[in-house]
Design an enzyme around this catalytic site. Structure first.
Site, PDB file in Angstrom:
ATOM      1  N   HIS A   1       0.814  -1.219   0.000  1.00  0.00           N
ATOM      2  CA  HIS A   1       0.000   0.000   0.000  1.00  0.00           C
ATOM      3  C   HIS A   1       0.847   1.267   0.000  1.00  0.00           C
ATOM      4  O   HIS A   1       0.341   2.353  -0.303  1.00  0.00           O
ATOM      5  CB  HIS A   1      -1.003  -0.006   1.170  1.00  0.00           C
TER       6      HIS A   1
ATOM      7  N   ASP B   1       0.235  -7.704   1.844  1.00  0.00           N
ATOM      8  CA  ASP B   1       0.576  -6.281   1.742  1.00  0.00           C
ATOM      9  C   ASP B   1       2.090  -6.076   1.753  1.00  0.00           C
ATOM     10  O   ASP B   1       2.619  -5.305   2.558  1.00  0.00           O
ATOM     11  CB  ASP B   1      -0.094  -5.492   2.872  1.00  0.00           C
TER      12      ASP B   1
ATOM     13  N   SER C   1       4.623   2.658   7.848  1.00  0.00           N
ATOM     14  CA  SER C   1       4.288   1.488   7.038  1.00  0.00           C
ATOM     15  C   SER C   1       5.478   1.028   6.204  1.00  0.00           C
ATOM     16  O   SER C   1       6.111   1.829   5.518  1.00  0.00           O
ATOM     17  CB  SER C   1       3.122   1.805   6.105  1.00  0.00           C
TER      18      SER C   1
END
Length: 386
Positions: free
Chosen positions: A97, A127, A211
């Protein structure tokens, strides 16, 4: 007003005793006390804190050169995330992402080097993504990988990343839980979403921009890739507020997936072909009649639905029937999975984590189910996710 009050308190100083001219009473003659043993607790605690401090400083000095900031430009605007160096060939691990939809991709190193990167492999199920940068080996500091199977709840962990664009930020916490599940970023043919398993939960502070960065043990080894946080609030700019509930993809998933992303651009996950309830309450088990013949209620993963023609269906597993909805809203008649390959299954996450980290399409698993009060073994031949 509170700032002024605090300032005045901080500036307060007591007058010297010599200026007060007080008539203080003279102390009575004191009886000598026997010698007391030295209190060594405080020096030991200070030494322990100093040792912990030195360890954290050492981890940061060794690992931070391999943690990068990733800046992207998409049709929706700009984005920021983290990543870390996987090898001397210039492969960088991050979240999918972080790079999704990127038209331009910049990788910034703590050394000051800035370079464009190319996405060479993606995995929407967990992910994950791999970026390739063209740099000489001497400019790359790979971060060592650990073993997430050898992690424990309560273990101290360290996160390094770029929250809110603050590059090279280090935070600490513990592993709060193992074997969590999150939703995949890929849809099933039926219109639902797959599940991502073997997720580590941590209370180390993780915020937007973290992230893709590493979650580390005290050996400075990556045990997870920071992915998401659970929160109920946002800042005035709309960013989610850290609540102490963060999630990271386990490094053992990364170990299986990343080599395939580098060599083939993708990865095929083993597929069971069922939808299960993560965990049941006692009330739900009573309503579904999920007890053994001797009246015991056992924790497990309740099969709500079996995909027609899928591996679980072919093996004879049974899902709940929509024609038998209980007062808890769950369809009755499904199997309760209580074990896999001799391991106990108390929640669905334990089954999914085991399969994702130990099995490949074409291999088999033996699941223990509770059906009509009796335990039964069922062998399932795994397929790849459609």
């Amino acid at each position: 007003m509170s700032i002024l009050l605090l300032t005045s308190l901080a500036c307060f100083s007591a007058p010297q005793l010599s200026q007060l001219n007080l008539n203080l009473p003279q102390p009575a003659e004191a009886t000598p006390l026997p010698p007391q043993p030295l209190n060594t607790a405080a020096p030991l605690q200070i030494a322990d804190l100093a040792a912990q401090q030195d360890l954290l400083v050492s981890i940061y000095e060794r690992v931070s050169p391999g943690v990068v900031a990733i800046q992207t430009l998409t049709n929706e605007g700009s984005g920021l995330g983290s990543g870390f160096v996987y090898d001397k060939e210039g492969h960088i691990i991050t979240n999918y992402h972080v790079v999704e939809g990127a038209k331009e991709l910049e990788v910034d190193f703590p050394s000051g080097i800035k370079v464009r990167g190319e996405v060479i492999g993606t995995d929407l199920d967990s992910d994950l993504a791999v970026i390739k940068v063209n740099l000489p080996p001497e400019d790359l500091t790979p971060v060592p990988l650990g073993d997430s199977e050898q992690t424990f709840v309560g273990q101290t962990v360290v996160a390094i990343g770029n929250p809110f664009g603050l590059s090279g930020t280090m935070t600490t916490g513990i592993i709060s839980a193992k074997g969590r599940t999150l939703s995949s970023l890929r849809q099933t043919p039926e219109g639902g979403v797959y599940s991502a398993g073997d997720i580590l939960q941590t209370d180390a502070s993780i915020n937007p921009g973290n992230s893709g960065g590493p979650l580390l043990n005290l050996n400075g080894e990556v045990i997870g890739v920071n992915r998401a946080i659970r929160t109920t609030g946002t800042t005035i700019t709309g960013d989610p507020i850290n609540s102490g509930v963060g999630f990271a993809v386990s490094i053992n998933i990364v170990r299986r997936v990343v080599p395939s992303l580098i060599n083939q651009g993708g990865y095929d996950y083993p597929y069971i072909g069922l939808t299960a309830r993560e965990e049941l309450s006692l009330l739900e088990q009573e309503s579904l009649g999920l007890s053994t013949n001797d009246g015991k209620y056992i924790a497990g993963a309740y099969v709500i639905e079996v995909v027609s023609g899928g591996p679980a269906d072919q093996a004879g597993l049974r899902g709940g029937s929509l024609r038998q909805i209980t007062d808890t809203g769950l369809p009755a008649g499904g199997d309760l999975i209580i074990g896999v390959d001799g391991r106990p299954v108390r929640v669905f996450g334990e089954l999914l984590s085991y399969v994702m980290t130990n099995k490949s399409p074409g291999e088999t698993i033996s699941v223990t189910i509770l059906r009509d009060g009796q335990e039964k073994e069922v062998v399932i031949t795994l397929d790849k996710r459609p």
